[in-house]
Scaffold this active site. Structure first.
Site, PDB file in Angstrom:
ATOM      1  N   CYS A   1       0.837  -1.188   0.000  1.00  0.00           N
ATOM      2  CA  CYS A   1       0.000   0.000   0.000  1.00  0.00           C
ATOM      3  C   CYS A   1       0.874   1.240   0.000  1.00  0.00           C
ATOM      4  O   CYS A   1       2.068   1.190  -0.252  1.00  0.00           O
ATOM      5  CB  CYS A   1      -0.906  -0.001   1.230  1.00  0.00           C
TER       6      CYS A   1
ATOM      7  N   ILE B   1      11.158 -11.157 -19.547  1.00  0.00           N
ATOM      8  CA  ILE B   1      11.145 -10.262 -20.701  1.00  0.00           C
ATOM      9  C   ILE B   1      12.374 -10.547 -21.551  1.00  0.00           C
ATOM     10  O   ILE B   1      13.454 -10.844 -21.034  1.00  0.00           O
ATOM     11  CB  ILE B   1      11.100  -8.764 -20.318  1.00  0.00           C
TER      12      ILE B   1
ATOM     13  N   SER C   1      10.746 -12.509  -6.412  1.00  0.00           N
ATOM     14  CA  SER C   1      11.945 -12.143  -7.172  1.00  0.00           C
ATOM     15  C   SER C   1      13.189 -12.646  -6.456  1.00  0.00           C
ATOM     16  O   SER C   1      13.145 -12.992  -5.272  1.00  0.00           O
ATOM     17  CB  SER C   1      12.029 -10.633  -7.375  1.00  0.00           C
TER      18      SER C   1
END
Length: 635
Positions: free
Chosen positions: A2, A292, A366
């Site tokens: 948040c 990617i 990650s």
């Protein structure tokens, strides 16, 4: 995950600033797109924007109150051991109205006070207000995964997750020239300083306790438990160390897979993210993984290695194969989100990966942190070889005049090796502290100073800069080993560069990123290991590679490490050339602005468009980012 903001007013003038709380909170909307709320009581105001991850119901929205309405919390982050902590509180008689980790955090503070921080396994920045005592407690996690900025004057203290939120309170925007000087060297600004005078970053592992009299206590609640003597006498064999690492990391991964929304994992094809995927696959047979690739940049494309891992573990794998034009289209979106100069160009790739990943999941694992913990960077191998000495190291250093003459570039294997040889030669004859600073920097102190105008040089306090630099480098000595370098990385590079990059770019896309390597149990274990377990003459990040060798495809061990790169040099020489020459770095704009030396920027531009640009594009990028920031936030 948040965004939070808040204020504690110390005077009637300070109370007037409480009216800016809604604006401050709204500035964090991308961090928390799902809902928002405010709380005010007397001199205190708290704001929150929510990205719903655990307990997505309305009852878990914030600000959150205890049943007696005495305590109020706003919280950014995740507590991964909250269920265990909740059970302990229930055994003491506490009841719960939600299934959120926020309520556990609040009630643990009510039960134990500041000491409860040491029980938390997760990442966070939060504030808890006690209406009865009129105290505000503000804390940040151990390693700085979640950011928190603070401004204080005689009338008020304000805090926020991002600079843009802090600025909404109307704080003064006065450039800190020592911070600018550091930025021109490092491409980021080390905490606790920021680009603005008076704005500080609450340091990792610290908390503030503020009372109604305006007293603010800043205390450190965590430090990495590194003891050189204990490390040298570590009783575990190397094989036992490997087993322990896998065990601890597996627990860290499993804890970070708790979510009430779709979850996946980044998969670059490197050892770190691949190890995370291998472990996560133990706990689900429906793991989503994302990579990617660069269609136009085969030298940097690593998707074939990611695919090998995805096939081995049968993940739901998605490759986002991008052209340079795709990357360019996202460029200004990233620049617009940056509200303090930050010029690690790999942030552009993280932004794009986060953008596409967010279309599939809300949470991603990650491999960040492994390089800083276990010596995974080229600079770590270089430092190791300097300290070991020998014929090869001395020969590379002796040939420094040759390396200085040869063409250098990150975009080819030969050019990159020449670049590395030159940096090695430059560092060989420096002290441990000066060498670390040089290898952490893109520009020398002399080069950075030459970029400043006469006015900026006069505004730069050398004493302030030297004190900051000395504190950052305080752990380094001539006789120490790589663990000292890693400890410095954990306090400089990790929170100010790597974690800032991931937080900025993931939050720009409303994506939560979780980092198992930064579980405090893994970190504490890493700093109990001797240098020999992390690096030797032939291998960086040795224990990580060896521990997962049996779990990962052998091809991953036979390739160079590239990391995230974007084609900055090509953009500067083509698409971005008009912006550089006619706008952000034009002589007219630079002269009117008065911060930089027109002559020195002319020299850098000439080098950029020459046949041998070398590494100048990294320095040009730092200037472009700063100028874009200046136009948006200062002009």
């Amino acid at each position: 995950m948040c965004g939070i903001s808040g204020i504690y007013a110390f005077s009637p003038e300070g109370r007037e600033s409480i009216q800016n709380l809604p604006k401050s909170t709204e500035a964090l909307k991308l961090r928390g797109p799902d809902s928002g709320g405010h709380f005010t009581h007397g001199a205190v105001g708290l704001g929150h924007r929510r990205l719903s991850i655990i307990d997505v119901s309305e009852v878990a929205c914030q600000p959150m109150f205890d049943e007696a309405q005495r305590y109020t919390i706003v919280f950014n982050g995740e507590i991964f051991n909250y269920q265990e902590l909740k059970k302990q509180l229930q055994e003491k008689g506490y009841s719960f109205f939600s299934t959120s980790d926020t309520e556990v955090l609040l009630k643990l503070y009510i039960e134990e006070g500041p000491s409860f921080l040491k029980k938390l396994n997760g990442f966070f920045a939060f504030a808890i207000y006690d209406k009865e005592e009129e105290t505000l407690f503000v804390a940040r996690d151990r390693y700085g995964v979640k950011p928190l900025l603070v401004f204080q004057d005689e009338d008020k203290l304000v805090f926020a997750s991002e600079m843009k939120s802090l600025l909404a309170f109307g704080i003064p925007r006065k450039l800190d020239y020592a911070s600018l000087y550091e930025y021109l060297q490092l491409n980021y600004i080390p905490g606790p300083a920021s680009i603005f005078k008076g704005v500080k970053k609450l340091m990792p592992g610290h908390y503030l306790l503020i009372n109604k009299k305006g007293k603010v206590d800043n205390k450190r609640w965590y430090r990495i438990p590194y003891d050189e003597k204990k490390v040298k006498n570590n009783p575990l064999s190397y094989e036992a160390q490997q087993k322990k690492l896998v065990e601890l990391l597996d627990g860290a991964v499993q804890r970070r897979m708790i979510a009430d929304v779709p979850l996946g994992s980044f998969l670059s094809g490197g050892i770190d993210s691949s190890a995370i995927v291998a472990l996560a696959s133990r706990h689900t047979d429906q793991l989503n993984t994302f990579s990617i690739g660069y269609k136009d940049e085969p030298f940097f494309d690593e998707t074939k290695y990611a695919k090998l891992v995805a096939e081995k573990y049968k993940t739901n794998h998605t490759v986002f194969s991008l052209t340079n034009n795709d990357l360019y289209e996202h460029l200004f979106r990233a620049l617009d989100y940056i509200d303090e100069p930050f010029a690690d160009s790999s942030a552009l790739a993280v932004n794009i990966l986060s953008y596409y990943t967010r279309q599939k999941v809300t949470v991603a694992l990650s491999g960040d942190g492994a390089d800083e913990l276990f010596a995974g960077y080229n600079k770590h191998m270089a430092e190791y070889k300097v300290r070991q000495g020998g014929f090869v190291a001395e020969t590379v250093a002796a040939l420094l005049p040759l390396w200085e003459m040869m063409p250098k570039s990150r975009n080819s294997a030969l050019g990159n090796r020449v670049r590395q040889f030159q940096r090695f030669g430059e560092g060989m004859n420096l002290s441990a502290k000066d060498r670390y600073w040089r290898w952490a920097s893109f520009a020398t102190e002399e080069d950075a100073r030459s970029l400043l105008s006469g006015k900026s040089k006069r505004n730069l306090s050398k004493d302030v800069y030297k004190k900051r630099r000395q504190k950052i480098l305080s752990h380094l000595s001539q006789k120490g080993d790589i663990n000292e370098v890693l400890l410095t990385d954990m306090q400089l590079v990790l929170p100010n560069d790597m974690l800032t990059k991931v937080d900025l770019m993931s939050m720009a896309n409303s994506l939560e990123v979780r980092t198992p390597f930064l579980d405090y149990k893994v970190v504490n274990f890493a700093f109990s290991l001797p240098q020999s377990s992390k690096i030797d003459g032939g291998m960086k990040k040795k224990i990580v590679q060896d521990a997962f060798r049996g779990m990962l495809p052998p091809e991953l061990y036979k390739r160079p490490k590239h990391g995230f790169e974007v084609p900055l040099l090509k953009w500067f020489q083509n698409e971005l050339r008009p912006m550089i020459m006619d706008d952000l770095l034009s002589d007219a704009f630079v002269e009117a602005q008065g911060i930089f030396s027109v002559k020195e920027i002319q020299r850098l531009k000439a080098q950029l468009f020459s046949k041998n640009p070398g590494d100048v594009h990294a320095r040009i990028w730092a200037l472009v980012v700063f100028q874009h920031w200046w136009k948006k936030w200062m002009a």
